[in-house]
Scaffold this active site. Structure first.
Site, short mmCIF file in Angstrom:
data_model
loop_
_atom_site.label_atom_id
_atom_site.label_comp_id
_atom_site.label_asym_id
_atom_site.label_seq_id
_atom_site.Cartn_x
_atom_site.Cartn_y
_atom_site.Cartn_z
N ALA A 1 -19.42 19.82 24.77
CA ALA A 1 -19.94 19.40 23.47
C ALA A 1 -19.09 20.00 22.35
O ALA A 1 -18.58 21.11 22.46
CB ALA A 1 -21.38 19.85 23.32
N GLY A 2 -18.95 19.23 21.26
CA GLY A 2 -18.23 19.72 20.10
C GLY A 2 -17.03 18.88 19.72
O GLY A 2 -16.56 18.95 18.58
N ASP B 1 -16.59 15.15 20.83
CA ASP B 1 -17.12 13.81 20.57
C ASP B 1 -18.50 13.96 19.94
O ASP B 1 -19.54 13.72 20.56
CB ASP B 1 -17.19 13.03 21.89
CG ASP B 1 -17.46 11.55 21.67
OD1 ASP B 1 -17.46 11.10 20.52
OD2 ASP B 1 -17.68 10.84 22.68
N LYS B 2 -18.50 14.37 18.67
CA LYS B 2 -19.74 14.78 18.00
C LYS B 2 -20.75 13.65 17.89
O LYS B 2 -21.96 13.88 17.96
CB LYS B 2 -19.42 15.34 16.61
CG LYS B 2 -18.57 16.60 16.63
CD LYS B 2 -18.25 17.08 15.23
CE LYS B 2 -17.36 18.31 15.26
NZ LYS B 2 -18.03 19.45 15.91
N LEU C 1 -22.31 21.70 13.03
CA LEU C 1 -23.16 20.68 13.68
C LEU C 1 -23.20 19.37 12.90
O LEU C 1 -24.23 18.70 12.82
CB LEU C 1 -24.58 21.22 13.90
CG LEU C 1 -24.67 22.40 14.87
CD1 LEU C 1 -26.07 23.02 14.82
CD2 LEU C 1 -24.33 21.97 16.29
N CYS D 1 -25.20 27.70 18.71
CA CYS D 1 -24.00 27.34 17.96
C CYS D 1 -23.66 28.44 16.97
O CYS D 1 -24.44 28.72 16.05
CB CYS D 1 -24.20 26.02 17.23
SG CYS D 1 -22.75 25.54 16.28
N GLY E 1 -11.52 28.65 23.50
CA GLY E 1 -10.30 28.79 24.29
C GLY E 1 -10.14 30.11 25.01
O GLY E 1 -11.10 30.71 25.48
N GLY F 1 -12.22 28.56 28.00
CA GLY F 1 -10.84 28.90 28.34
C GLY F 1 -10.29 28.23 29.57
O GLY F 1 -9.37 28.76 30.20
N THR G 1 -10.67 22.92 24.26
CA THR G 1 -9.47 23.56 23.73
C THR G 1 -8.28 23.39 24.68
O THR G 1 -7.14 23.22 24.24
CB THR G 1 -9.72 25.05 23.45
OG1 THR G 1 -10.91 25.17 22.67
CG2 THR G 1 -8.57 25.67 22.70
#
Length: 365
Positions: free
Chosen positions: A67-68, A70-71, A120, A188, A275, A304, A326
């Site tokens: 998640a993050g 393709d919001k 968000l 978040c 990452g 990571g 990442t």
């Protein structure tokens, strides 16, 4: 090609611009069937030994999009073509949110990390649902997890409002059969709130309310990286006593106190780090969670993942699935297929016939 030619060009532009451009271009590309076919032929790498059925869901490989990215859940067909085994879209909220003031992203190239401060931002579940339905046929069998965000200030009344919003968002997804699984994002680190639901009592209150709803899909809780393992263990104990089938471990690193960064990070740059700085932390938490709840909670390992070895380490630590963002930014979209291809010899090296046998193998020596 990507690392030596394309990435240096992309990194000349701001990460906010590149993210917007990638989403816009991706929507165009996935609408053209021959282009999706070509991408699939070039990059996707599946192997029967990587397939699993988990909680009634079929996964052709264990590598997913976290998640993050393709919001607004607009790129599911493209993610399927690139080679992902599943996608977690969002995080979404009941009503639209503009997010924080830009910039949302700050690159740390030598550290292999992105500082994320998006807040968000999303179009709200009603609009996002239209995109999910529109892409369902084109995405074929790619399992979609919808991440539902929990956002509130510490004040009791706003926490109650947040619980109501989360429940209504969850019900909207369930009643319209929009997802194969739902992830409750309590953690978040860039939403501008106090993360009150990372406190055990409020988490228990939230999950108690969500338990009341009938559900036909599994639920996951996205876990935070917290200051102490004792706090993490307490949160896991709360999760385990509710109608929750899995945990995503873990979210971004919020505290910078003990991080060894190879780039200069200005103090006025806000947000959590993704990452490489999350890699060892998340793997250690996966080990801890699997040791205590491996027979009860399915684990999605996040943090990571850049190579097959990184993914395999999390799998052996106890993750049934892994997810990334990442790593794709720094290594290129072809890294998804490269990781899946690289997992097969690692399984063979350890004498495993399937990825399922490798899950938690470090605990079974």
């Amino acid at each position: 090609m990507y690392k030596k030619v394309i990435k240096p060009i992309l990194f000349l532009f701001s990460p906010d611009f590149i993210h917007k451009a990638t989403v816009a271009c991706g929507k165009v590309v996935q609408a053209v069937l021959p282009l999706r076919w070509l991408i699939r032929r070039m990059w996707r790498r599946d192997d029967a030994r990587l397939s699993q059925q988990i909680l009634g869901i079929d996964f052709v490989n264990p590598v997913g999009l976290s998640a993050g990215f393709d919001k607004n859940i607009e790129l599911t067909p493209l993610m399927q073509s690139v080679g992902f085994g599943f996608e977690t879209g969002g995080s979404v909220t009941l009503t639209p949110r503009k997010g924080n003031a830009r910039p949302w992203f700050f690159r740390l190239p030598k550290t292999e990390s992105i500082v994320v401060h998006a807040g968000l931002a999303n179009k709200g579940i009603v609009t996002i649902a239209k995109s999910i339905r529109r892409n369902k046929r084109r995405a074929k069998q790619l399992p979609l997890f919808v991440s539902v965000a929990v956002v509130a200030k510490t004040a009791k009344e706003t926490c109650q409002d947040a619980i109501i919003d989360v429940k209504n968002t969850m019900l909207y997804v369930l009643q319209r059969e929009l997802a194969c699984a739902i992830e409750i994002n309590i953690s978040c680190p860039n939403a501008g709130d106090d993360q009150p639901f990372t406190q055990p009592a409020l988490l228990d209150e939230l999950l108690t309310e969500l338990d009341k709803a009938e559900r036909a899909v599994p639920f996951f809780v996205k876990m935070p990286i917290v200051a102490s393992t004792q706090h993490f263990d307490t949160l896991l104990a709360v999760v385990a006593k509710h109608n929750i089938q899995g945990v995503t471990i873990a979210n971004l690193v919020k505290s910078r106190e003990h991080l060894r960064l190879k780039d200069h990070l200005p103090e006025d740059v806000k947000g959590g780090l993704s990452g490489a700085p999350t890699r060892a932390i998340s793997t250690a938490l996966i080990r801890r969670a699997y040791k205590s709840y491996g027979d009860k909670l399915v684990i999605v390992g996040v943090g990571g993942v850049f190579t097959a070895e990184h993914a395999y380490e999390k799998i052996r630590a106890g993750a049934s699935l892994v997810a990334m963002i990442t790593g794709v930014i720094f290594e290129g979209p072809q890294v998804v297929g490269r990781i899946n291809r690289g997992l097969v010899p690692l399984l063979e090296q350890d004498g495993f016939d399937s990825i399922t046998e490798a899950v938690g193998a470090d605990h079974k020596k």
